[in-house]
Write an enzyme that holds these catalytic residues in place. Structure first.
Site, PDB file in Angstrom:
ATOM      1  N   ALA A 192       0.755  -1.342   0.091  1.00 16.75           N
ATOM      2  CA  ALA A 192      -0.031   0.102  -0.028  1.00 16.75           C
ATOM      3  C   ALA A 192       0.829   1.159   0.048  1.00 16.75           C
ATOM      4  O   ALA A 192       1.940   1.189  -0.234  1.00 16.75           O
ATOM      5  CB  ALA A 192      -1.109   0.101   1.176  1.00 16.75           C
ATOM      6  N   ASN A 193       0.264   2.418   0.063  1.00 16.20           N
ATOM      7  CA  ASN A 193       1.136   3.704   0.117  1.00 16.20           C
ATOM      8  C   ASN A 193       0.287   4.442   1.505  1.00 16.20           C
ATOM      9  O   ASN A 193      -0.457   4.033   2.069  1.00 16.20           O
ATOM     10  CB  ASN A 193       0.859   4.333  -1.097  1.00 16.20           C
ATOM     11  CG  ASN A 193      -0.357   4.560  -1.630  1.00 16.20           C
ATOM     12  OD1 ASN A 193      -1.201   5.334  -1.166  1.00 16.20           O
ATOM     13  ND2 ASN A 193      -0.577   3.996  -2.855  1.00 16.20           N
ATOM     14  N   ARG A 194       1.005   5.775   1.371  1.00 18.19           N
ATOM     15  CA  ARG A 194       0.428   6.548   2.478  1.00 18.19           C
ATOM     16  C   ARG A 194      -0.743   7.590   2.239  1.00 18.19           C
ATOM     17  O   ARG A 194      -1.132   8.353   2.892  1.00 18.19           O
ATOM     18  CB  ARG A 194       1.417   7.406   2.959  1.00 18.19           C
ATOM     19  CG  ARG A 194       2.822   6.571   3.689  1.00 18.19           C
ATOM     20  CD  ARG A 194       3.704   7.574   4.467  1.00 18.19           C
ATOM     21  NE  ARG A 194       4.728   6.809   5.208  1.00 18.19           N
ATOM     22  CZ  ARG A 194       5.666   6.322   4.636  1.00 18.19           C
ATOM     23  NH1 ARG A 194       6.025   6.552   3.226  1.00 18.19           N
ATOM     24  NH2 ARG A 194       6.679   5.766   5.485  1.00 18.19           N
TER      25      ARG A 194
END
Length: 395
Positions: free
Chosen positions: A207-209
């Protein structure tokens, strides 16, 4: 746009009351006449003098003032719209129960004008069943709501309950008072938001932020201008924008399918931070860490390119807007991305700092005509500005 429209602004007790001063300035700039009512709690954070200076009107705060006589009835009958910003949990409860023990609550009970509330409170207060029930009751009576947003509070806490930004409240007021100013009425807008989660095994994912704040704000801004909005959202903690159809997904492949399923659309704003890669083969069971064993190698494969797919789709939206999250050569990379993907515009931003998950953004709008450098703005204000540009382009 709001020339000579009569707005009664009620400020209740919240540290966010200072935002009402900027809201008043924006309303006056639009030509509206604003009269302010200050509760005892609101007066703890904003002075009568500051409000009087910005509104150019007397500020009302006392139900029993000798000169008021039946002033609360006159104030209740005067406006075309009553706006409560900030709306505290206490005042919302009074509205729901029909209590009238001060000037503000008496006006709210006596007025026949439409009501718009902008809640502001601690996340625990916003999530309390009593507040939820009060909001549901007010909504059933036709009271309009803008916000609240999610983010850091005055206390060392974070969550839903932040007062909507002045630009967001202004858009909601405009939508209620000036429906002719809804230039995207009859248009369908497709917006993507948030991250995607690409599974490694049943318990882990890539995932990412991305928080989804910018994408959700864009969906809300387009809806405020009259568009029918479909928001395809990855896993986020943001509340659903009012009046928007939300489709929740997890992976990039699911996001692409949801976007294609939402077509045809007049506008597509691809604000989601889609994972570029996924593991080529998802493990059916949790990958175990064995003593002395090497870390597993993950073979990666490309995810579908949603922006490029929509930009060359048989049902291509009339205006396709992409996003470029960069950590270096922001404008240079975004210009190349626009050409490579085939979209009309790219909104580029530098995400090397605290943009992902933060409340502000500094963007560059890249079009065929060139590059526009926008100043740092709250994400809600970025969304309003982008929505206005979209409306102008489609006019």
């Amino acid at each position: 746009m709001l020339t000579d429209r009569r707005i009664l602004l009620i400020l209740s007790g919240s540290v966010a009351a200072y935002k009402a001063l900027e809201l008043t300035r924006l309303l006056r700039k639009q030509g509206a006449t604003v009269t302010a009512v200050l509760t005892a709690g609101g007066a703890r954070f904003v002075t009568r003098e500051a409000l009087a200076g910005i509104t150019g009107q007397r500020v009302h705060d006392d139900l029993w003032a000798a000169e008021a006589e039946i002033g609360h009835i006159r104030l209740a009958r005067w406006p075309e719209l009553v706006v409560v910003a900030p709306a505290s949990a206490d005042l919302l409860a009074k509205m729901a129960q029909g209590l009238a023990d001060d000037l503000a609550s008496t006006i709210l009970l006596a007025t026949r004008a439409p009501l718009l509330v902008a809640p502001a409170m601690n996340p625990a207060m916003w999530d309390h069943p009593a507040t939820r029930a009060n909001m549901a009751l007010l909504a059933a009576r036709g009271v309009a709501t803008v916000g609240p947003g999610t983010g850091a509070m005055a206390e060392p806490e974070s969550g839903p309950g932040r007062l909507a930004e002045p630009e967001e409240i202004l858009a909601a007021i405009t939508a209620l008072l000036a429906p002719a100013a809804r230039p995207l009425a009859g248009r369908h807008a497709l917006v993507t938001s948030g991250p995607t989660h690409e599974p490694i095994d049943p318990v882990r994912y890539i995932a990412n932020r991305s928080s989804g704040k910018q994408g959700h704000a864009i969906a809300a801004a387009l809806a405020a201008l009259g568009a029918r909005v479909t928001l395809v959202s990855g896993p986020v903690a943001q509340p659903d924008p009012p009046g928007v159809t939300v489709v929740r997904i997890e992976t990039a492949r699911e996001m692409l399918a949801a976007c294609e399923g939402a077509l045809p659309a007049d506008i597509a704003v691809m604000a989601a931070a889609v994972a570029d890669w996924r593991v080529a083969r998802e493990a059916g069971q949790k990958l175990k860490k064995e003593p002395g064993a090497e870390a597993p190698s993950l073979m990666m494969t490309l995810n579908p390119d949603i922006l490029a797919t929509l930009s060359h789709h048989a049902q291509r939206p009339g205006l396709v807007v992409g996003f470029a999250a960069e950590t270096e050569k922001v404008v240079e990379h975004a210009i190349a991305k626009r050409r490579r993907k085939g979209c009309d515009w790219i909104v580029a931003n530098d995400v090397s700092g605290t943009v992902m998950g933060g409340d502000a953004n500094t963007v560059h709008l890249i079009t065929a005509a060139g590059v526009e450098d926008w100043p740092e703005l709250p994400k809600g204000a970025v969304a309003e500005r982008l929505a206005a540009r979209i409306a102008a382009a489609l006019a």
